[in-house]
Design an enzyme around this catalytic site. Structure first.
Site, PDB file in Angstrom:
ATOM      1  N   LYS A 137     -11.434  -1.895   5.723  1.00  0.00           N
ATOM      2  CA  LYS A 137     -10.283  -1.549   6.559  1.00  0.00           C
ATOM      3  C   LYS A 137     -10.847  -0.989   7.860  1.00  0.00           C
ATOM      4  CE  LYS A 137      -6.515   1.856   6.260  1.00  0.00           C
ATOM      5  NZ  LYS A 137      -5.416   2.256   5.363  1.00  0.00           N
TER       6      LYS A 137
ATOM      7  N   GLU B 297       0.865  -1.190   0.000  1.00  0.00           N
ATOM      8  CA  GLU B 297       0.000   0.000   0.000  1.00  0.00           C
ATOM      9  C   GLU B 297       0.895   1.230   0.000  1.00  0.00           C
ATOM     10  OE1 GLU B 297      -2.843   0.308   3.234  1.00  0.00           O
ATOM     11  OE2 GLU B 297      -3.125   2.439   2.869  1.00  0.00           O
TER      12      GLU B 297
ATOM     13  N   ARG C 132      -0.053  10.116   0.234  1.00  0.00           N
ATOM     14  CA  ARG C 132       0.211  11.283   1.073  1.00  0.00           C
ATOM     15  C   ARG C 132       1.434  12.084   0.639  1.00  0.00           C
ATOM     16  NH1 ARG C 132       0.559   9.134   6.902  1.00  0.00           N
ATOM     17  NH2 ARG C 132      -0.090   7.054   6.260  1.00  0.00           N
TER      18      ARG C 132
END
Ligand SMILES: O=C(O)C(=O)C[C@H](O)[C@H](O)COP(=O)(O)O
Length: 208
Positions: free
Chosen positions: A128, A40, A44
């Site tokens: 998640k 993942e 950001r």
């Protein structure tokens, strides 16, 4: 591949913050060498999309995912960069529609029963739990298993080598996510052996 098979590839999904796309390939190779294939890459940082492209092109054994996908535009940019799946800290109706239309596995974030029910209404049953430790962690997952038995989770947030095994022992947990496989100091030092060692340890955490 669907979200279920994706999360079955590796018990731990490393949450990776890449500041320099130039190291992304070495980093991905170090994780794959330790048996961790599902990566993942969080959106950001500015380097995230270029990092995904490079890993996708140069590390065929890795499965490249985009994290921190918050909008349709984020998802489209990630797919253009070669992302093969996506995760989000949450879910909006716009994001749900974009994710369904994309055809790639997408794992939305939830923190409460109502959010999980809304995600299920939108067509997602693999979620998640975020931020896992802060919202109740193992106790919350055990409590949700009663009323929401179809749902399966990838808890993320506050998980590391010390508690990952306890999460993986839960029947409604498929895998866990976390940043502990890619410590900032090891990345800065380009200490790939350290990252492979952390990945090896993580990949040996057995599911159930
Ligand atoms: O960026 C995202 O999309 C997120 O969901 C946040 C990450 O999952 C957590 O920051 C990882 O948490 P730690 O393992 O406790 O560092």
């Amino acid at each position: 591949m669907d979200a279920l098979n994706l999360l079955r590839q590796s018990p731990v999904m490393p949450v990776i913050v890449v500041n320099d796309a130039a190291v992304a390939v070495d980093l991905a190779r170090a994780l794959v060498a330790g048996g961790i294939r599902t990566l993942e890459i969080t959106l950001r940082t500015k380097a995230a999309l270029a990092a995904m492209r490079r890993i996708r092109d140069e590390v065929p054994d890795a499965l490249v995912g985009a994290g921190t996908v918050r909008t349709r535009a984020h998802l489209e940019a990630a797919l253009d960069a070669g992302a093969q799946f996506g995760l989000s800290p949450g879910l909006t109706p716009e994001l749900a529609a974009a994710a369904r239309a994309s055809g790639v596995p997408f794992i939305p974030g939830v923190a409460t029963a109502s959010e999980a029910m809304r995600a299920q209404d939108e067509g997602f049953d693999i979620l998640k739990l975020f931020p896992a430790e802060a919202v109740g962690g193992i106790k919350l997952l055990k409590a949700l298993a009663g009323p929401l038995p179809e749902l399966r989770f990838c808890p993320t947030g506050g998980i590391d080598a010390s508690n990952a095994g306890n999460y993986l022992a839960l029947p409604n947990v498929l895998a866990v996510g976390g940043s502990w496989l890619t410590p900032e100091a090891a990345l800065a030092a380009q200490d790939w052996d350290k990252i492979t060692a952390l990945a090896l340890e993580a990949s040996q955490l057995a599911k159930r």
